[in-house]
Scaffold this active site. Structure first.
Site, mmCIF file in Angstrom:
data_model
loop_
_atom_site.group_PDB
_atom_site.id
_atom_site.type_symbol
_atom_site.label_atom_id
_atom_site.label_comp_id
_atom_site.label_asym_id
_atom_site.label_seq_id
_atom_site.Cartn_x
_atom_site.Cartn_y
_atom_site.Cartn_z
ATOM 1 N N THR A 1 0.534 -1.306 0.035
ATOM 2 C CA THR A 1 -0.010 0.079 0.103
ATOM 3 C C THR A 1 0.838 1.256 0.031
ATOM 4 O OG1 THR A 1 -0.053 0.056 2.438
ATOM 5 C CG2 THR A 1 -1.883 -1.163 1.263
ATOM 6 N N GLY A 2 2.125 0.948 -0.140
ATOM 7 C CA GLY A 2 3.153 2.305 0.160
ATOM 8 C C GLY A 2 4.088 2.251 1.102
ATOM 9 N N THR A 3 4.163 1.245 1.933
ATOM 10 C CA THR A 3 4.865 1.093 2.964
ATOM 11 C C THR A 3 6.247 1.499 3.070
ATOM 12 O OG1 THR A 3 3.499 -0.987 3.587
ATOM 13 C CG2 THR A 3 5.080 -0.421 5.100
ATOM 14 N N TRP B 1 7.344 3.770 0.908
ATOM 15 C CA TRP B 1 7.415 5.017 0.552
ATOM 16 C C TRP B 1 7.190 5.895 1.912
ATOM 17 C CZ3 TRP B 1 3.343 8.077 -2.753
ATOM 18 C CH2 TRP B 1 3.838 9.363 -2.935
ATOM 19 N N HIS C 1 2.698 -4.466 9.988
ATOM 20 C CA HIS C 1 1.308 -4.662 9.276
ATOM 21 C C HIS C 1 0.198 -5.266 10.428
ATOM 22 C CE1 HIS C 1 3.308 -4.150 5.662
ATOM 23 N NE2 HIS C 1 4.008 -5.348 5.568
ATOM 24 N N ARG D 1 -4.224 2.145 0.165
ATOM 25 C CA ARG D 1 -3.942 2.319 -0.979
ATOM 26 C C ARG D 1 -5.408 1.862 -1.695
ATOM 27 N NH1 ARG D 1 0.792 -0.168 -4.843
ATOM 28 N NH2 ARG D 1 0.532 1.317 -6.644
HETATM 29 P P1 A3P Z 1 3.381 -1.076 -7.457
HETATM 30 O O1 A3P Z 1 3.621 -2.754 -7.355
HETATM 31 O O2 A3P Z 1 2.067 -0.766 -7.960
HETATM 32 O O3 A3P Z 1 4.489 -0.544 -8.265
HETATM 33 P P2 A3P Z 1 4.706 -1.629 -0.180
HETATM 34 O O4 A3P Z 1 5.897 -0.490 0.088
HETATM 35 O O5 A3P Z 1 3.516 -1.507 0.980
HETATM 36 O O6 A3P Z 1 5.350 -2.970 -0.043
HETATM 37 O O7 A3P Z 1 4.168 -1.228 -1.346
HETATM 38 C C1 A3P Z 1 4.709 -1.390 -2.758
HETATM 39 C C2 A3P Z 1 4.161 -0.531 -3.683
HETATM 40 O O8 A3P Z 1 4.705 0.705 -3.548
HETATM 41 C C3 A3P Z 1 4.664 -0.911 -5.126
HETATM 42 O O9 A3P Z 1 3.677 -0.648 -5.906
HETATM 43 C C4 A3P Z 1 6.031 -0.044 -5.270
HETATM 44 O O10 A3P Z 1 6.449 0.045 -6.555
HETATM 45 C C5 A3P Z 1 5.449 1.219 -4.659
HETATM 46 N N1 A3P Z 1 6.707 2.178 -4.169
HETATM 47 C C6 A3P Z 1 7.859 1.643 -3.639
HETATM 48 N N2 A3P Z 1 8.347 2.794 -3.116
HETATM 49 C C7 A3P Z 1 7.892 3.960 -3.592
HETATM 50 C C8 A3P Z 1 8.180 5.272 -3.706
HETATM 51 N N3 A3P Z 1 9.223 5.780 -3.194
HETATM 52 N N4 A3P Z 1 7.066 6.111 -4.207
HETATM 53 C C9 A3P Z 1 5.824 5.570 -4.520
HETATM 54 N N5 A3P Z 1 5.814 4.488 -4.635
HETATM 55 C C10 A3P Z 1 6.680 3.368 -4.092
#
Ligand code: A3P
Length: 292
Positions: A53-55, A57, A111, A133
């Site tokens: 979900t953007g963890t 980031w 999580h 997300r």
């Molecule tokens: P996608 O698979 O749609 O590209 P998590 O970090 O919770 O595991 O989520 C992973 C998702 O966040 C992946 O999405 C990944 O590419 C995206 N992601 C990782 N780093 C990011 C960043 N710095 N900015 C935006 N999205 C990012």
């Protein structure tokens, strides 16, 4: 203890239903340990999310914000480590240490659903940042991630099979809607303690949400810092483009970086699948005020 199991995502690590959610069996024991032993302190900051979900980031943004003065004259650890390695992960690391190590920055990630968090996290009054997300994008991200991590001798899970499980609430730390909902409700009840973010919002206006995050954790950017471009420095450091191109993340940790786009589900799911998941989410979240 015998719990309902689901092997569909992964035969080598089944999901087990416990306290209303589907967990990887490996983490249940550790979550139980955390529930009994983790000692949160009021200064702690927790980064909470369902997987994909953007963890990665959010961890980077929070870490970079918190450490911006500390690493002014030396390279930020985010340049040599993935953000996951910059802070403990409760269901893994609490077994070794029931406190967030004193010398480090008071950050911890998990999580674990809100309803299963260690009581001390709720009682200590510490800060929680939650990111969620758009479910179709999160599902697609999860499907890719699961197949990338699968041992070579295991067959990939088909998109259709994974989608069926997801729509039935059976995904790691799912049902996805309930994970978001318990945090959402807590954010309404304790707005000064729980900041609820959406990946798409942060993507749309990163500056606004980073300022909000910094204020929330008690490290606001001063006007002077804003003038000197500190906010933009953090945003640039944590951007998908920057992090995904770092040597450390291109090799060992590449699984956390795929596309980082909003709306990628359209490249994989049919419109019918999209509508089906939209309807499920609408039904499950109805009346809560949470929408995607
Ligand atoms: P996608 O698979 O749609 O590209 P998590 O970090 O919770 O595991 O989520 C992973 C998702 O966040 C992946 O999405 C990944 O590419 C995206 N992601 C990782 N780093 C990011 C960043 N710095 N900015 C935006 N999205 C990012």
């Amino acid at each position: 203890m015998s719990l309902p199991e689901e092997n569909g995502w992964n035969d080598f690590q089944p999901l087990c239903f416990y306290q209303g959610f589907w967990w990887h069996s490996y983490f249940i024991e550790r979550a139980l340990f955390a529930q009994e032993n983790f000692k949160a302190q009021p200064r702690d900051i927790f980064i909470c999310s369902a997987p994909k979900t953007g963890t990665t980031w959010l961890k980077a943004l929070t870490f970079a914000t918190l450490t911006r003065t500390h690493f002014r004259n030396s390279p930020n650890p985010l340049l040599s480590k993935v953000s996951h390695d910059c802070m403990p992960f409760m269901e893994m690391d609490c077994i070794e240490n029931p406190f967030i190590p004193e010398k480090d920055f008071p950050l911890c990630a998990t999580h674990i659903p809100y309803s299963s968090l260690p009581k001390s996290v709720i009682d200590s009054g510490c800060k929680i940042i939650y990111i969620c997300r758009e479910p179709k994008d999160s599902f697609v991200s999860l499907w890719h991630h699961t197949n990338k991590l699968r041992p070579k001798n295991n067959d990939n899970i088909s998109l259709e099979e994974a989608f069926e499980l997801y729509c039935n609430g059976k995904s790691p730390y799912g049902p996805y809607w309930d994970h978001a909902l318990v945090y959402w409700k807590a954010s309404l009840e304790f707005p000064d303690r729980l900041l609820f973010l959406k990946y798409e919002d942060v993507m749309r206006d990163t500056t606004f949400y980073l300022k909000k995050l910094a204020e929330f954790i008690g490290y606001p950017f001063s006007l002077q810092e804003e003038k000197e471009g500190e906010l933009q420095k953090v945003i640039r450091l944590c951007s998908f483009e920057n992090l995904s191109n770092l040597e450390v993340n291109k090799t060992k940790k590449s699984v956390f970086f795929r596309k980082g786009e909003v709306g990628d589900w359209e490249n994989l799911l049919t419109l019918e699948m999209g509508e089906r998941l939209d309807k499920i989410m609408e039904k499950k979240l109805r009346g809560s005020g949470l929408t995607f």
